[in-house]
Design a protein around this motif. Structure first.
Motif, PDB file in Angstrom:
ATOM      1  N   GLN A  53       0.843  -1.191   0.000  1.00  2.00           N
ATOM      2  CA  GLN A  53       0.000   0.000   0.000  1.00  2.00           C
ATOM      3  C   GLN A  53       0.877   1.239   0.000  1.00  2.00           C
ATOM      4  O   GLN A  53       1.907   1.287   0.677  1.00  2.00           O
ATOM      5  CB  GLN A  53      -0.905   0.006   1.241  1.00  2.00           C
ATOM      6  N   ASP A  54       0.499   2.228  -0.782  1.00  2.00           N
ATOM      7  CA  ASP A  54       1.181   3.513  -0.775  1.00  2.00           C
ATOM      8  C   ASP A  54       0.414   4.452   0.141  1.00  2.00           C
ATOM      9  O   ASP A  54      -0.740   4.813  -0.138  1.00  2.00           O
ATOM     10  CB  ASP A  54       1.277   4.089  -2.187  1.00  2.00           C
ATOM     11  N   VAL A  55       1.039   4.815   1.242  1.00  2.00           N
ATOM     12  CA  VAL A  55       0.399   5.638   2.265  1.00  2.00           C
ATOM     13  C   VAL A  55       0.789   7.096   2.060  1.00  2.00           C
ATOM     14  O   VAL A  55       1.985   7.432   2.058  1.00  2.00           O
ATOM     15  CB  VAL A  55       0.812   5.173   3.675  1.00  2.00           C
ATOM     16  N   ASN A  56      -0.205   7.948   1.870  1.00  2.00           N
ATOM     17  CA  ASN A  56       0.036   9.377   1.649  1.00  2.00           C
ATOM     18  C   ASN A  56      -0.060  10.140   2.964  1.00  2.00           C
ATOM     19  O   ASN A  56      -1.056  10.036   3.686  1.00  2.00           O
ATOM     20  CB  ASN A  56      -0.978   9.942   0.647  1.00  2.00           C
ATOM     21  N   THR A  57       0.987  10.902   3.264  1.00  2.00           N
ATOM     22  CA  THR A  57       0.998  11.733   4.473  1.00  2.00           C
ATOM     23  C   THR A  57       1.468  13.121   4.068  1.00  2.00           C
ATOM     24  O   THR A  57       2.663  13.370   3.972  1.00  2.00           O
ATOM     25  CB  THR A  57       1.937  11.157   5.540  1.00  2.00           C
ATOM     26  N   GLY A  58       0.549  14.018   3.810  1.00  2.00           N
ATOM     27  CA  GLY A  58       0.925  15.348   3.360  1.00  2.00           C
ATOM     28  C   GLY A  58       1.536  15.284   1.978  1.00  2.00           C
ATOM     29  O   GLY A  58       0.951  14.772   1.029  1.00  2.00           O
ATOM     30  N   ARG A  63       5.809   3.667   0.677  1.00  2.00           N
ATOM     31  CA  ARG A  63       5.481   2.297   0.282  1.00  2.00           C
ATOM     32  C   ARG A  63       5.499   1.429   1.538  1.00  2.00           C
ATOM     33  O   ARG A  63       6.469   1.430   2.301  1.00  2.00           O
ATOM     34  CB  ARG A  63       6.510   1.798  -0.731  1.00  2.00           C
ATOM     35  N   VAL A  64       4.418   0.669   1.750  1.00  2.00           N
ATOM     36  CA  VAL A  64       4.279  -0.161   2.945  1.00  2.00           C
ATOM     37  C   VAL A  64       3.903  -1.579   2.529  1.00  2.00           C
ATOM     38  O   VAL A  64       2.928  -1.783   1.796  1.00  2.00           O
ATOM     39  CB  VAL A  64       3.209   0.401   3.906  1.00  2.00           C
ATOM     40  N   TYR A  65       4.675  -2.552   2.995  1.00  2.00           N
ATOM     41  CA  TYR A  65       4.405  -3.967   2.749  1.00  2.00           C
ATOM     42  C   TYR A  65       3.698  -4.551   3.972  1.00  2.00           C
ATOM     43  O   TYR A  65       4.056  -4.242   5.108  1.00  2.00           O
ATOM     44  CB  TYR A  65       5.700  -4.725   2.478  1.00  2.00           C
ATOM     45  N   ASP A 132       3.247   9.290  11.485  1.00  2.00           N
ATOM     46  CA  ASP A 132       2.257   9.596  10.444  1.00  2.00           C
ATOM     47  C   ASP A 132       1.741   8.317   9.788  1.00  2.00           C
ATOM     48  O   ASP A 132       0.530   8.157   9.565  1.00  2.00           O
ATOM     49  CB  ASP A 132       2.867  10.503   9.376  1.00  2.00           C
ATOM     50  N   ILE A 133       2.657   7.412   9.468  1.00  2.00           N
ATOM     51  CA  ILE A 133       2.273   6.153   8.820  1.00  2.00           C
ATOM     52  C   ILE A 133       1.371   5.329   9.729  1.00  2.00           C
ATOM     53  O   ILE A 133       0.336   4.793   9.301  1.00  2.00           O
ATOM     54  CB  ILE A 133       3.532   5.349   8.431  1.00  2.00           C
ATOM     55  N   ILE A 134       1.765   5.214  10.996  1.00  2.00           N
ATOM     56  CA  ILE A 134       0.968   4.423  11.940  1.00  2.00           C
ATOM     57  C   ILE A 134      -0.410   5.035  12.132  1.00  2.00           C
ATOM     58  O   ILE A 134      -1.427   4.320  12.171  1.00  2.00           O
ATOM     59  CB  ILE A 134       1.712   4.307  13.290  1.00  2.00           C
ATOM     60  N   GLU A 135      -0.489   6.349  12.220  1.00  2.00           N
ATOM     61  CA  GLU A 135      -1.797   6.997  12.390  1.00  2.00           C
ATOM     62  C   GLU A 135      -2.708   6.750  11.194  1.00  2.00           C
ATOM     63  O   GLU A 135      -3.925   6.592  11.345  1.00  2.00           O
ATOM     64  CB  GLU A 135      -1.598   8.497  12.620  1.00  2.00           C
ATOM     65  N   GLU A 136      -2.133   6.675   9.998  1.00  2.00           N
ATOM     66  CA  GLU A 136      -2.925   6.395   8.796  1.00  2.00           C
ATOM     67  C   GLU A 136      -3.412   4.953   8.763  1.00  2.00           C
ATOM     68  O   GLU A 136      -4.517   4.672   8.273  1.00  2.00           O
ATOM     69  CB  GLU A 136      -2.091   6.688   7.548  1.00  2.00           C
TER      70      GLU A 136
END
Length: 354
Positions: A53-58, A63-65, A132-136
């Motif tokens: 998944q590509d996680v957008n933060t601002g 890229r997250v596996y 940021d990633i964890i919050e998403e």
């Protein structure tokens, strides 16, 4: 083995390549080879992770596996120059043992992530990115376990102290200790200068990775090295080019196996201004984290005085895997998975797979 090589290995740094070490088969005195040639081809991430998944933060995209759908969420933070694929084999081993969700992002300036400033690898920025990633990805507030290797271990500690991850239930740091890390900073430039600057193909890169001892486990090298490399902007051509393909996501990437075709994705030399910030105060910060903690090392000689005292006082659990190199989780993924699962079950943070 030279004294320099022994010192580098002792400090947990990537080793220098053995001089003249290139054969893939054993040879007789007549020049005839025998035995099976080792397979250095790339293994696809889909053999280990279930989705990406590509996680957008601002203004940044990470890229997250991921692997697993239920249980405690384990967020893996890779070392400097590595990528989320560094955790591929371990994630598969771990989900075979306990019910958990493995989340392995490519950090800023690494792998397939693209950020507003890939050059800013400060501890504060990287820790903020992780939050940021964890919050998403954790809107439901599931329990979070942070596990980091080398630079990622330091960032896991910095992240734990930001007080943004309210559901943090455990912290595991792999093969990074303030004392040895700080002492090794002066030699890191030499280590980086002595590794190859480019590779003709992914296969050549995987071969170097294993034969140099950078990663000792061939299976892990075959899936993780691709995340550390990128195509050179101006690769030199040769009269007789061979062409191969590598599957990344669902696309076929053509790789021309010519000189200087692949180079390192992350310029670690340029990140040297941040090295001290990663590691300074790490031991005290690690001990100050209130959640259950484990320190996993390749050798007991890596412990500094502050951690030695903390370990004697029972402030954290220590696990030593002496037959591994610096990339402990890649060299011995099954043993690391067993150690992590036992630790989490001991603290009632995970259940065995039925």
């Amino acid at each position: 083995m030279s004294s320099l090589r022994q010192n580098l290995l002792k400090q947990g740094l990537p080793p220098l390549p053995e001089p003249g070490s290139h054969p893939t088969t054993r040879s007789t005195s007549s020049g005839a080879s025998y035995g099976r040639k080792r397979d250095y081809s790339v293994l696809p991430w889909k053999n280990y992770f279930e989705q990406v998944q590509d996680v957008n933060t601002g203004g940044s995209t990470f890229r997250v596996y991921m692997r697993g759908n239920t249980g405690t969420k384990i967020v893996f933070l890779h070392g400097g120059g590595f990528s989320g694929l560094s955790w591929a084999v371990l994630s598969k081993c771990l989900t075979d043992i306990i019910d958990c969700q493995c989340i392995a992002p490519d950090l800023r300036g690494h792998g397939s992530s693209n950020t507003d400033d890939d050059s800013n690898l400060s501890a504060q920025q990287l820790a903020s990115d992780v939050c940021d990633i964890i919050e998403e990805l954790n809107a439901d507030g599931s329990p979070i376990v942070l596990i980091g290797h080398s630079m990622g271990g330091a960032i896991a500690v910095h992240t734990s102290l930001q007080n943004r991850i309210h559901s943090l239930v455990a912290l595991i740091v792999i093969d990074v200790v303030e004392g040895t890390a700080m002492a090794s900073l002066n030699t890191m430039h030499r280590v980086l200068q002595d590794r190859p600057t480019s590779f003709a193909s992914y296969e050549r890169a995987n071969e170097w990775c294993v034969k140099s001892g950078y990663v000792r486990n061939l299976e892990s090298a075959r899936v993780s090295m691709v995340g550390q490399l990128k195509k050179a902007e101006n690769p030199t051509s040769t009269p007789h080019q061979s062409i191969s393909t590598v599957n990344e996501d669902d696309a076929q990437i053509t790789v021309r196996n010519s000189t200087s075709c692949l180079v390192w994705r992350t310029n670690l030399q340029a990140s040297s201004q941040f090295w001290e910030g990663w590691f300074k105060g790490l031991s005290a910060n690690f001990l100050s984290v209130s959640a259950p903690k484990m320190l996993m090392l390749a050798g007991v000689d890596r412990l500094d005085r502050e951690l030695t005292i903390g370990q004697m006082q029972g402030k954290f659990q220590m696990q030593v895997l002496p037959k591994s190199g610096h990339a402990v989780h890649e060299d011995c993924p099954q043993k690391v998975a067993e150690a992590i699962s036992n630790f989490l079950k001991r603290h009632r943070l995970a259940n065995s797979v039925s």
